[in-house]
Design a protein around this motif. Structure first.
Motif, PDB file in Angstrom:
ATOM      1  N   ASP A 155       0.853  -1.193   0.000  1.00 33.21           N
ATOM      2  CA  ASP A 155       0.000   0.000   0.000  1.00 33.21           C
ATOM      3  C   ASP A 155       0.885   1.239   0.000  1.00 33.21           C
ATOM      4  O   ASP A 155       1.871   1.331   0.746  1.00 33.21           O
ATOM      5  CB  ASP A 155      -0.906  -0.002   1.228  1.00 33.21           C
ATOM      6  CG  ASP A 155      -1.991   1.054   1.137  1.00 33.21           C
ATOM      7  OD1 ASP A 155      -3.123   0.709   0.801  1.00 33.21           O
ATOM      8  OD2 ASP A 155      -1.689   2.237   1.403  1.00 33.21           O
ATOM      9  N   HIS A 156       0.538   2.208  -0.829  1.00 28.83           N
ATOM     10  CA  HIS A 156       1.366   3.413  -0.973  1.00 28.83           C
ATOM     11  C   HIS A 156       1.437   4.228   0.310  1.00 28.83           C
ATOM     12  O   HIS A 156       2.372   4.988   0.522  1.00 28.83           O
ATOM     13  CB  HIS A 156       0.838   4.274  -2.122  1.00 28.83           C
ATOM     14  CG  HIS A 156       1.901   4.759  -3.042  1.00 28.83           C
ATOM     15  ND1 HIS A 156       1.828   5.947  -3.728  1.00 28.83           N
ATOM     16  CD2 HIS A 156       3.091   4.208  -3.402  1.00 28.83           C
ATOM     17  CE1 HIS A 156       2.908   6.117  -4.477  1.00 28.83           C
ATOM     18  NE2 HIS A 156       3.694   5.068  -4.302  1.00 28.83           N
ATOM     19  N   GLY A 157       0.424   4.087   1.162  1.00 32.31           N
ATOM     20  CA  GLY A 157       0.493   4.735   2.461  1.00 32.31           C
ATOM     21  C   GLY A 157       1.577   4.127   3.325  1.00 32.31           C
ATOM     22  O   GLY A 157       2.199   4.819   4.142  1.00 32.31           O
ATOM     23  N   MET A 158       1.826   2.846   3.160  1.00 35.60           N
ATOM     24  CA  MET A 158       2.861   2.150   3.905  1.00 35.60           C
ATOM     25  C   MET A 158       4.250   2.439   3.338  1.00 35.60           C
ATOM     26  O   MET A 158       5.190   2.738   4.077  1.00 35.60           O
ATOM     27  CB  MET A 158       2.592   0.637   3.872  1.00 35.60           C
ATOM     28  CG  MET A 158       3.737  -0.236   4.329  1.00 35.60           C
ATOM     29  SD  MET A 158       3.956  -0.232   6.112  1.00 35.60           S
ATOM     30  CE  MET A 158       2.571  -1.281   6.582  1.00 35.60           C
ATOM     31  N   THR A 159       4.396   2.380   2.020  1.00 34.44           N
ATOM     32  CA  THR A 159       5.732   2.470   1.429  1.00 34.44           C
ATOM     33  C   THR A 159       6.277   3.891   1.366  1.00 34.44           C
ATOM     34  O   THR A 159       7.472   4.103   1.588  1.00 34.44           O
ATOM     35  CB  THR A 159       5.736   1.854   0.019  1.00 34.44           C
ATOM     36  OG1 THR A 159       4.729   2.495  -0.785  1.00 34.44           O
ATOM     37  CG2 THR A 159       5.466   0.357   0.082  1.00 34.44           C
ATOM     38  N   VAL A 160       5.420   4.863   1.062  1.00 37.12           N
ATOM     39  CA  VAL A 160       5.934   6.234   0.917  1.00 37.12           C
ATOM     40  C   VAL A 160       5.112   7.280   1.675  1.00 37.12           C
ATOM     41  O   VAL A 160       5.336   8.478   1.514  1.00 37.12           O
ATOM     42  CB  VAL A 160       6.042   6.639  -0.579  1.00 37.12           C
ATOM     43  CG1 VAL A 160       7.024   5.755  -1.312  1.00 37.12           C
ATOM     44  CG2 VAL A 160       4.679   6.607  -1.267  1.00 37.12           C
ATOM     45  N   GLY A 161       4.146   6.847   2.480  1.00 38.54           N
ATOM     46  CA  GLY A 161       3.345   7.813   3.234  1.00 38.54           C
ATOM     47  C   GLY A 161       2.371   8.576   2.371  1.00 38.54           C
ATOM     48  O   GLY A 161       2.021   9.721   2.677  1.00 38.54           O
ATOM     49  N   ASP A 162       1.926   7.948   1.268  1.00 36.86           N
ATOM     50  CA  ASP A 162       1.001   8.601   0.339  1.00 36.86           C
ATOM     51  C   ASP A 162      -0.429   8.417   0.835  1.00 36.86           C
ATOM     52  O   ASP A 162      -1.162   7.543   0.379  1.00 36.86           O
ATOM     53  CB  ASP A 162       1.175   7.987  -1.054  1.00 36.86           C
ATOM     54  CG  ASP A 162       0.263   8.613  -2.095  1.00 36.86           C
ATOM     55  OD1 ASP A 162      -0.155   9.775  -1.906  1.00 36.86           O
ATOM     56  OD2 ASP A 162      -0.025   7.935  -3.101  1.00 36.86           O
ATOM     57  N   GLY A 163      -0.802   9.241   1.790  1.00 34.19           N
ATOM     58  CA  GLY A 163      -2.135   9.131   2.350  1.00 34.19           C
ATOM     59  C   GLY A 163      -2.468  10.338   3.202  1.00 34.19           C
ATOM     60  O   GLY A 163      -1.597  11.157   3.523  1.00 34.19           O
ATOM     61  N   VAL A 164      -3.728  10.430   3.561  1.00 36.90           N
ATOM     62  CA  VAL A 164      -4.200  11.521   4.419  1.00 36.90           C
ATOM     63  C   VAL A 164      -5.037  10.904   5.529  1.00 36.90           C
ATOM     64  O   VAL A 164      -5.464   9.745   5.441  1.00 36.90           O
ATOM     65  CB  VAL A 164      -5.027  12.548   3.623  1.00 36.90           C
ATOM     66  CG1 VAL A 164      -4.157  13.225   2.562  1.00 36.90           C
ATOM     67  CG2 VAL A 164      -6.243  11.891   2.956  1.00 36.90           C
ATOM     68  N   PHE A 165      -5.257  11.677   6.576  1.00 37.30           N
ATOM     69  CA  PHE A 165      -6.040  11.125   7.680  1.00 37.30           C
ATOM     70  C   PHE A 165      -6.737  12.233   8.446  1.00 37.30           C
ATOM     71  O   PHE A 165      -6.426  13.412   8.307  1.00 37.30           O
ATOM     72  CB  PHE A 165      -5.148  10.293   8.611  1.00 37.30           C
ATOM     73  CG  PHE A 165      -4.272  11.100   9.546  1.00 37.30           C
ATOM     74  CD1 PHE A 165      -4.654  11.312  10.865  1.00 37.30           C
ATOM     75  CD2 PHE A 165      -3.072  11.641   9.114  1.00 37.30           C
ATOM     76  CE1 PHE A 165      -3.858  12.049  11.740  1.00 37.30           C
ATOM     77  CE2 PHE A 165      -2.269  12.373   9.969  1.00 37.30           C
ATOM     78  CZ  PHE A 165      -2.655  12.575  11.286  1.00 37.30           C
ATOM     79  N   GLU A 166      -7.668  11.815   9.271  1.00 35.87           N
ATOM     80  CA  GLU A 166      -8.360  12.698  10.200  1.00 35.87           C
ATOM     81  C   GLU A 166      -8.467  11.999  11.544  1.00 35.87           C
ATOM     82  O   GLU A 166      -8.673  10.782  11.613  1.00 35.87           O
ATOM     83  CB  GLU A 166      -9.760  13.046   9.712  1.00 35.87           C
ATOM     84  CG  GLU A 166      -9.810  14.015   8.542  1.00 35.87           C
ATOM     85  CD  GLU A 166      -9.329  15.408   8.923  1.00 35.87           C
ATOM     86  OE1 GLU A 166      -9.706  15.891  10.021  1.00 35.87           O
ATOM     87  OE2 GLU A 166      -8.596  16.013   8.126  1.00 35.87           O
ATOM     88  N   THR A 167      -8.333  12.766  12.616  1.00 34.09           N
ATOM     89  CA  THR A 167      -8.622  12.292  13.961  1.00 34.09           C
ATOM     90  C   THR A 167      -9.840  13.058  14.453  1.00 34.09           C
ATOM     91  O   THR A 167      -9.826  14.289  14.478  1.00 34.09           O
ATOM     92  CB  THR A 167      -7.437  12.525  14.908  1.00 34.09           C
ATOM     93  OG1 THR A 167      -6.316  11.766  14.451  1.00 34.09           O
ATOM     94  CG2 THR A 167      -7.778  12.093  16.325  1.00 34.09           C
ATOM     95  N   VAL A 168     -10.877  12.330  14.816  1.00 31.52           N
ATOM     96  CA  VAL A 168     -12.152  12.929  15.200  1.00 31.52           C
ATOM     97  C   VAL A 168     -12.444  12.569  16.655  1.00 31.52           C
ATOM     98  O   VAL A 168     -12.251  11.425  17.073  1.00 31.52           O
ATOM     99  CB  VAL A 168     -13.298  12.412  14.295  1.00 31.52           C
ATOM    100  CG1 VAL A 168     -14.609  13.130  14.618  1.00 31.52           C
ATOM    101  CG2 VAL A 168     -12.925  12.568  12.820  1.00 31.52           C
TER     102      VAL A 168
END
Length: 273
Positions: free
Chosen positions: A21-34
């Motif tokens: 997953d690209h979020g795992m390999t290069v940090g290609d992701g976004v997130f929210e903490t609610v």
């Protein structure tokens, strides 16, 4: 714990994504903490708006808001907590090793964990690292959080719960996971978004609900401010009682105490402000 992964709930031990997953390999992701209180997500609409903005800023396809909302509701129902951290993670999906994206659909993960109520005051430290206000990801809530991990570890080494950063121009920017407000000459001020800080949800509500103003502030303002407080999803409004070795006696001061009270009252009255 039951976690939502790509369309369904799964037990924590079975909730998995690909190691590619690209979020795992290069940090290609976004997130929210609610913030979740007794099964209710606070300001979820605003958080989903920011999730969309962050995804757009990274060039990711827009998340399906209805699916994300369903996932949040399912996770909160499956994991009852009095006070919780609801985490929405949205990544580029499976891709080749390296920075190029693949053709796989995006990955959506939603989880919640219980959290204690934060103390009314906090100690913070200043650090030598800076935010790049001209970065391609400035102001986006991405999963590339390594520099925050390093800065927060420095804070913990010095008995603090947050580190405050300047930007490359030497102006006050933000914390590793918070926005910062200062009282200077009786005025309540916070750095503008052009400083490179995140457009915090709590920050925006404090600006709407109080007489706070945006202003460019030198990093040195931390040595002279009459009051300082942090804002964040799980901090709400939290007074700063110590900056490095400088004590701020009497924290929370009158301006901070008023902001804390107003925020608590407004939040209790409307969970979707």
């Amino acid at each position: 714990m039951r976690i939502w992964v790509n369309g369904a709930l799964a037990d924590a031990g079975e909730a998995t994504v690909s190691v590619l997953d690209h979020g795992m390999t290069v940090g290609d992701g976004v997130f929210e903490t609610v913030k979740a209180v007794e099964g209710r997500a606070f300001a979820l609409r605003r958080h989903l708006n920011r999730l969309e903005r962050s995804a757009r800023g990274l060039g990711l396809p827009a998340p399906d808001r209805d699916e994300v909302a369903r996932a949040c509701a399912a996770v909160l129902e499956a994991n009852p907590v009095a006070l919780g951290r609801l985490r929405i993670t949205y990544t580029g999906g499976v891709a080749p090793l390296g920075s190029d994206r693949g053709d796989a659909p995006a990955t959506l993960i939603v989880a919640v964990g219980g959290t204690p109520r934060r103390p009314d005051t906090a100690a913070v430290v200043t650090v030598p690292w800076t935010r790049n206000e001209r970065s391609a990801t400035a102001g986006l809530k991405t999963t590339s959080y390594a520099e925050n991990v390093v800065a927060l570890a420095r804070a913990h080494e010095h008995g603090a719960s947050e580190a405050l950063l300047a930007n490359t121009a030497g102006m006050l920017c933000e914390g590793t996971g918070s926005n910062v407000f200062v009282v200077l000459g009786g005025r309540l001020l916070t750095p503008p978004l052009t400083s490179g800080c995140l457009a915090g949800i709590t920050r925006a509500l404090v600006l709407e609900w109080t007489d706070a103003e945006e202003a460019d502030l030198p990093y040195s303002v931390l040595a002279e401010a009459e009051e300082v407080f942090l804002t964040g999803t799980l901090r709400d409004v939290q007074a700063v009682a110590r900056i490095d070795r400088r004590e701020l006696p009497g924290a929370p001061g009158p301006v901070t105490a008023k902001a804390m009270s107003v925020f608590a009252e407004r939040m209790a009255a409307d969970f979707e402000p």
